[in-house]
Structures are given as structure tokens and as C-alpha cells.
Write an enzyme that holds these catalytic residues in place. Structure first.
Site: not given
Length: 271
Positions: A97, A220, A247
Site C-alpha cells: 500500500s 482490492d 487489499h
């Protein structure tokens, strides 16, 4: 826990990190609202083959800084400072991320240091949908702080976990997870979301010279397929892999995540 002192844009920072294992160096960079030990299960899987280093970015874990606004460049120099403090001239690099964004920018700007790079759930630029998402998260964080509510711990699983989690969990298990998220909340989460609002790597992606894996999560809801496709198109020679998770795949499917990461690293550990 060792730490590296450095000057960042708003003042001094003392960047804490973990280090474990033996072999070629591997830096793992965590995402927004977590800390270096979010990688604990991947460290366990890889420390027999790699010296694994897990920094705490500003706002997380044991890192102490000025407490003000951060920039993406600040986070990049923090990771480099940790590498220098640990005596690592070159290293493999993976991020999740926001950590993936940090890793990609570092690989573009310091190609002589990076032997390979893995971007999981990263993004090329913060588009309008992501901007709206991040601002909503910031509003929830402010509401929780002002009213003493727990909206963010309840929202995070909805946003970051995939269908396999929801099919397997029950009320008691899910509430236990929500409680764990609340207990592990990081004080600088809002500061990290603010960094996320500024991301635009598009001018830099073509400069990444290290072997690169764009590692996507099939479900995601934060960094969607359009962002993964853009990374694949703009990073020269990028490989691609996908995992059946949301995610936060490194928590949802830690063994599967470690297998993909380890397989790619094994191809380039001797490079």
C-alpha cells in the site's frame, strides 16, 4: 530495537526498525496505519533466506519525529536511513500500500541501491476515487478522536479484507479482529493518509531499473485494477502476480503472500 537518526522536512526523526534473519538484505515497508511488525508472518517465512529489515515509518511504532506534516520524500529517506544504519549498501525491497509507493519512489530515485522491488497494492497516482476514500478515512479518524467512537476499526476490515475472510469468519471472531485493530491503532495514521493524498509517481515509473513485481489483490477495494495496470504499463519489464484476497492480503493470506514474495525474490537474490 535499533533506530536511525535523520533529518526530515519538518525536523528530526529517530526511525525504529526490526532486523532478523541471514542472507541478502530485504527491506519490507508497511502501509498506512500499521507498523513494521505487520510483516511478522512474512519475516518468519523469509528470514532463513534473507536478512529482513522492517522500518517503522513516521507516525508508527517506535519511530519518534517532530509530529507535524510528512511528505513522501520523508518516508523514502527514512527507509534509506534505516538501510544505511543497518550497513546495507544494496537491498531487495517490498512494500504494501503506502509502503509500495515508498518502495517504487525509492527504486526510481536510487536505482544503484535496489536489487529488486515488489509493489503490493501500490498505486501510480491518487485519482479522484482514492482521494475521496482517503478524505473519508480522515473524517472518520477525526470523528473517533473527538467523540471516542470506534468507526475506523470497524471500517478497516470492510475496506481491506476479501470474500474469503467474510466467508470464514463469525461474529465473535470478527469482533476480536476489530478489537485488535483498535488496540494497535497508530498515532500517525492521519499523517500517513495525508501523504497518500499527494502521490503521483507517473513521471518516475519509467526510471525504475530493478526487476519489479506488480503484486495485486484480486478483491482490492482501495487500489483497484486500473492502478495495477498503470504500474504494469509504465514500469519497464514489470512482472505481474495476483492473490485471491483483499487489499490487506499480507494479513488475510500470509502464507500465500509469502509464497509469491519469496518466489519472486528467489529469482533475483543472486542478481
Amino acid at each position: 530495537m535499533p533506530s536511525a537518526g535523520i533529518r526530515i522536512s519538518g525536523g528530526d526523526a529517530d526511525v525504529a526498525y526490526g532486523i532478523d534473519g541471514i542472507g541478502p538484505a530485504l527491506l519490507l515497508v508497511h502501509g498506512t496505519g500499521t507498523r513494521g511488525d505487520a510483516w511478522a508472518q512474512q519475516v518468519d517465512a523469509l528470514k532463513g533466506r534473507f536478512t529482513v529489515v522492517t522500518p517503522d515509518l513516521s507516525g508508527s511504532g517506535g519511530t519518534v519525529d517532530h509530529g507535524g506534516p510528512l511528505t513522501l520524500d520523508d518516508l523514502v529517506v527514512e527507509v534509506l536511513a534505516v538501510a544505511d544504519h543497518a550497513g546495507l549498501d544494496t537491498f531487495h525491497l517490498a512494500g504494501h500500500s503506502l509502503g509500495a509507493v515508498v518502495a517504487l519512489r525509492l527504486a526510481a530515485e536510487y536505482p544503484e541501491r535496489v536489487r529488486s522491488v515488489v509493489s503490493h497494492a501500490g498505486w501510480a497516482y491518487t485519482d479522484e476515487r482514492m482521494t475521496t476514500d482517503f478524505r473519508y478515512c480522515l473524517d472518520l479518524l477525526r470523528t473517533d478522536a473527538e467523540l471516542g467512537t470506534s468507526l475506523v476499526p470497524q471500517m478497516f476490515p470492510l475496506a481491506t479484507l476479501g470474500p474469503r475472510y467474510w466467508a470464514a469468519t463469525d461474529e465473535a471472531s470478527h469482533q476480536k479482529l476489530v478489537q485488535q485493530i483498535a488496540e494497535n491503532a497508530q498515532p500517525g495514521t492521519a499523517r500517513q493518509f495525508e501523504v497518500g493524498l499527494t502521490v503521483d509517481l507517473r513521471p518516475l515509473l519509467g526510471r525504475i531499473a530493478a526487476p519489479t513485481l506488480v503484486f495485486a489483490s484480486e478483491h482490492d477495494r482501495v487500489c483497484g485494477a486500473n492502478q495495477q495496470q498503470l504500474l504494469r504499463e509504465e514500469i519497464p519489464g514489470a512482472a505481474y502476480a495476483e492473490i485471491d484476497a483483499g487489499h490487506n492480503a499480507l494479513a488475510e493470506d500470509p502464507q500465500g503472500f509469502a509464497a509469491v514474495l519469496g518466489s519472486f525474490l528467489a529469482q533475483h537474490a543472486g542478481a
